[in-house]
Enzyme design. Structure first.
Site, PDB file in Angstrom:
ATOM      1  N   ALA A   1      71.335 102.147  12.214  1.00 40.86           N
ATOM      2  CA  ALA A   1      72.731 102.364  12.564  1.00 40.86           C
ATOM      3  C   ALA A   1      72.980 101.988  14.020  1.00 40.86           C
ATOM      4  CB  ALA A   1      73.091 103.821  12.338  1.00 40.86           C
TER       5      ALA A   1
ATOM      6  N   SER B   1      70.487 100.179  15.978  1.00 41.50           N
ATOM      7  CA  SER B   1      69.533  99.242  16.541  1.00 41.50           C
ATOM      8  C   SER B   1      69.005  98.249  15.507  1.00 41.50           C
ATOM      9  CB  SER B   1      68.341 100.020  17.099  1.00 41.50           C
ATOM     10  OG  SER B   1      67.754 100.774  16.068  1.00 41.50           O
TER      11      SER B   1
ATOM     12  N   ASP C   1      70.326 113.735  14.347  1.00 47.56           N
ATOM     13  CA  ASP C   1      70.543 112.750  13.293  1.00 47.56           C
ATOM     14  C   ASP C   1      69.405 112.829  12.279  1.00 47.56           C
ATOM     15  OD1 ASP C   1      72.007 110.867  11.957  1.00 47.56           O
ATOM     16  OD2 ASP C   1      71.310 109.161  13.151  1.00 47.56           O
TER      17      ASP C   1
END
Ligand SMILES: *[C@@H]1O[C@H](CO)[C@@H](O)[C@H](O)[C@H]1NC(C)=O
Ligand SMILES: *[C@@H]1O[C@H](CO)[C@@H](O)[C@H](O)[C@H]1NC(C)=O
Ligand SMILES: *[C@@H]1O[C@H](CO)[C@@H](O)[C@H](O)[C@H]1NC(C)=O
Ligand SMILES: *[C@@H]1O[C@H](CO)[C@@H](O)[C@H](O)[C@H]1NC(C)=O
Ligand SMILES: *[C@@H]1O[C@H](CO)[C@@H](O)[C@H](O)[C@H]1NC(C)=O
Ligand SMILES: *[C@@H]1O[C@H](CO)[C@@H](O)[C@H](O)[C@H]1NC(C)=O
Ligand SMILES: *[C@@H]1O[C@H](CO)[C@@H](O)[C@H](O)[C@H]1NC(C)=O
Length: 469
Positions: free
Chosen positions: A147, A149, A262
Site C-alpha cells: 500500500a 511501497s 496496520d
C-alpha cells in the site's frame, strides 16, 4: 687509529638510527585514510577522537573505538557508541573492507543522503553495493507492491537476501521524526518481528532494508492466487501465536511502546520455517508515554480498522488488538477481511447471534483440527478482540497466552500436568456486571461436559452482541 674510528662509529649509529626512524614512519594505510575522512565529517570530535591522527607512528589499531584483526591488522569493528558525536557518517566507511560490526549508538549522526550501512550475517554492505546488485533498482528485482511501497529483492554476496521497500511517499513530512522512528524500529530484535537493517533517504526515494521472507505473507497463503500450501489448523494456530507474541512485545516490552497501526494478514510475513514476522511499521508510531491517548490522524486498512479508533482518532494499542481479531477470523474462515461488499467481522457477528459461527470455518481447518473446541475458543477470542469498547478487549499478552494454551503441548512431555485453565469469563463480562457468577459456573460445567460447550458459546455470543451492537 682510535681517534679515526670514533666518527665512523658515530656515523654508523646515526645511519642505524635514521633507518629505525624511517621504518617506523609509515604513511597511513587506505583504511587509515578512510578513518580520517570519516573523522573529518564528524563533529564534536575534539575531545573524543584525539588519537585518530595522521602523524608519524600512529597505529590505527590503537585508535579509540577501532578494533583490528590481530593478524591482518585490518579494521574489523568500530565502536563509537555514546561519544556524543554529531555530523555525518562518511561513505568512506565503505573502504573498510573487512569491517564486520559497527556500533554508532548514542550519537547524533546522520548519513549523507545516499548512505546506508547494512549489517547482515557479519558483512557490511553499503548503498553502492546494493545499487550495483539491483542495477539501480531495476524493475527486474521487484517482488511486490504494498500500500505504501514497492518491494525489491536483493541478493547480496555471501549473505541472506534482503527486501528493499521503496516508499511511495517521497518526502516524509518530518524527516527528523521519521529518522528517529526508523532508529527505534531498527533497534527492535524479536523472532516475530521483521528486522529493519537500515534505511537510505536518497534520490532513488526513501528505502528501507529488511530481512527477506521466503514464504511471503499470510494474505498470500490464505487468499493469494497460487495457494501452493494448504494451511492446517496447527500451522494457523502457530502463526497466530507468533504474531500475537510479536505484537505483545511491541505493546508491552518496547520502550517507547509501539503501536503497529496496520495489523493485517498482508503484514504478517512467514520465514522459511513458517515462523510469522510482523512487518511494515511504515505508519507505526512510538507512543510518548506521557500521552496515553495521543490524538492522531487515522491510518490503517479497511476491514481491519478499529471502528472506535476511526470514530475518535484516539490511538490505543487496543486498536491493534481489534485488527488482530480480524486476522484471527481470517485464519479461522479463510475469508478476506473485506470481499466485495461483504465484511468478515459483520458476517461472523451475525453468525454468532444465530449460533452458526462454526458454519463459517474454513474446510481446511475442520478436516485438520482434532478438537473443534479449540476452534470455538479461537472464535470467542477473536470476538473478544473485536469488542466495541477498547477496554473490553484483552491485551496482546492475554491473547498470546490464550492462543498458546490452545497449541498441543510439546511432545517432549507427554504426561505433563493439565494446562492451567484460562479464565475466559474475565474477558467476557464487563466489570460490575451481575452475570459473572453464572458464567463462571457455566465454564466449570463446560470443563466437565463438553456437550455444554455449545451452550456456553451461545451465551458468549449474547454477551458479545449486547456489548458490541
Ligand atoms: C587478538 O589480541 C587480543 C589481545 O592481545 C587477544 O585477546 C585476542 O585473543 C587476539 N585475537 C586473535 C584472533 O588472535
Ligand atoms: C561498544 O562500547 C560500549 C561501551 O564501551 C559497549 O557498551 C557496547 O556493548 C559496545 N558495542 C559493541 C557492539 O560491542
Ligand atoms: C546506476 O547509476 C549510476 C550513477 O547514476 C551509473 O553510473 C550506473 O551506470 C547505473 N547502473 C546501471 C546498471 O544502470
Ligand atoms: C517456503 O520457503 C521454503 C524455503 O525457502 C521453500 O522451499 C518453500 O517452497 C516455500 N513455500 C512457499 C509456499 O513459498
Ligand atoms: C465479488 O464480485 C465479483 C464481481 O462483482 C464476483 O465475480 C465475485 O464472485 C464476488 N465475490 C464474492 C466472494 O462474492
Ligand atoms: C453432559 O451434560 C448433559 C446435560 O447437559 C448430560 O445429559 C450428560 O449426561 C452429560 N455427560 C457427561 C459425560 O457428563
Ligand atoms: C469431550 O471431552 C473429552 C475429554 O476432554 C474428549 O475425549 C472427547 O473427545 C470430547 N467429546 C467431544 C464430542 O468433543
Amino acid at each position: 687509529m682510535g681517534r679515526k674510528r670514533k666518527p665512523e662509529v658515530g656515523f654508523v649509529m646515526a645511519v642505524v638510527f635514521l633507518l629505525l626512524l624511517c621504518s617506523s614512519v609509515s604513511p597511513l594505510s587506505d583504511e587509515g585514510k578512510a578513518l580520517m575522512t570519516m573523522k573529518a565529517s564528524f563533529r564534536n570530535v575534539a575531545n573524543v577522537l584525539q588519537d585518530w591522527n595522521d602523524v608519524p607512528n600512529s597505529d590505527l589499531c590503537s585508535w579509540r573505538g577501532v578494533f583490528c584483526d590481530n593478524i591482518s591488522l585490518s579494521v574489523v569493528s568500530l565502536n563509537l557508541s555514546s561519544l556524543n558525536l554529531g555530523g555525518e557518517i562518511s561513505p568512506a566507511i565503505g573502504d573498510l573492507r573487512n569491517l564486520q560490526s559497527i556500533d554508532f549508538q548514542g550519537n547524533k549522526l546522520t548519513g549523507p543522503p545516499k548512505l546506508v550501512i547494512l549489517q547482515m550475517d557479519m558483512a557490511i554492505h553499503t548503498f553502492d553495493d546494493i545499487m550495483r546488485v539491483t542495477e539501480n533498482l531495476s524493475e527486474k528485482y521487484i517482488v511486490g507492491y504494498g500500500a505504501s511501497s514497492t518491494v525489491y529483492k536483493c541478493v547480496l554476496k555471501s549473505s541472506r537476501p534482503i527486501a528493499i521497500k521503496r516508499l511511495y511517499n517521497q518526502c516524509p513530512h518530518n524527516l527528523r521524526e521519521f529518522e528517529t522512528e526508523l532508529e527505534t524500529i531498527g533497534s527492535i530484535r524479536h523472532r516475530n518481528i521483521v528486522s529493519l537493517h537500515g534505511y537510505a533517504l536518497c534520490q532513488y526515494g526513501n528505502l528501507l532494508f529488511y530481512d527477506y521472507m521466503e514464504n511471503g505473507s499470510l494474505w498470500d497463503l490464505l487468499h493469494g492466487p497460487s495457494k501452493k500450501v494448504k494451511l492446517d489448523w496447527e500451522t494457523r494456530l502457530k502463526i497466530a501465536v507468533g504474531a500475537a507474541q510479536g505484537l505483545a512485545y511491541l505493546h508491552h516490552d518496547c520502550n517507547p511502546r509501539i503501536i503497529h497501526r496496520d495489523v493485517k494478514s498482508s503484514n504478517i510475513l512467514l520465514d522459511e520455517n513458517f515462523e510469522p514476522r510482523l512487518s511494515d511499521f511504515g505508519i507505526a508510531k512510538s507512543i510518548p508515554t506521557a500521552l496515553p491517548h495521543a490524538s492522531t490522524y487515522v491510518l490503517g486498512t479497511i476491514g481491519y480498522i478499529d471502528p472506535e479508533y476511526a470514530r475518535t482518532s484516539r490511538l490505543n494499542e487496543k486498536s491493534d488488538v481489534y485488527s488482530f481479531g480480524i486476522v484471527l477470523l481470517e485464519l479461522l474462515t479463510g475469508k478476506k477481511a473485506v470481499d466485495n461488499e461483504s465484511n468478515l467481522h459483520q458476517l461472523i457477528m451475525s453468525k454468532a447471534d444465530d449460533n452458526t459461527v462454526m458454519e463459517a470455518v474454513d474446510p481446511e481447518v475442520s478436516v485438520t483440527c482434532l478438537d473443534l473446541n479449540k476452534v470455538k475458543k479461537t472464535f470467542q477470542l477473536a470476538l473478544l478482540c473485536t469488542k466495541r469498547h477498547p477496554l473490553d478487549r484483552p491485551t496482546m499478552q492475554e491473547v498470546s497466552r490464550v492462543l498458546l494454551s490452545l497449541l498441543p503441548p510439546p511432545p517432549a512431555k507427554p504426561t505433563s500436568a493439565p494446562p492451567k485453565p484460562i479464565d475466559y469469563s474475565k474477558f467476557v463480562i464487563d466489570k460490575g456486571q451481575k452475570q459473572q457468577p453464572q458464567l463462571k459456573h457455566q465454564q466449570q460445567v463446560k470443563q466437565e461436559n463438553n456437550s455444554s460447550d455449545a451452550q456456553w458459546f451461545v451465551q458468549f455470543g449474547e454477551v458479545i452482541s449486547k456489548n458490541t451492537l
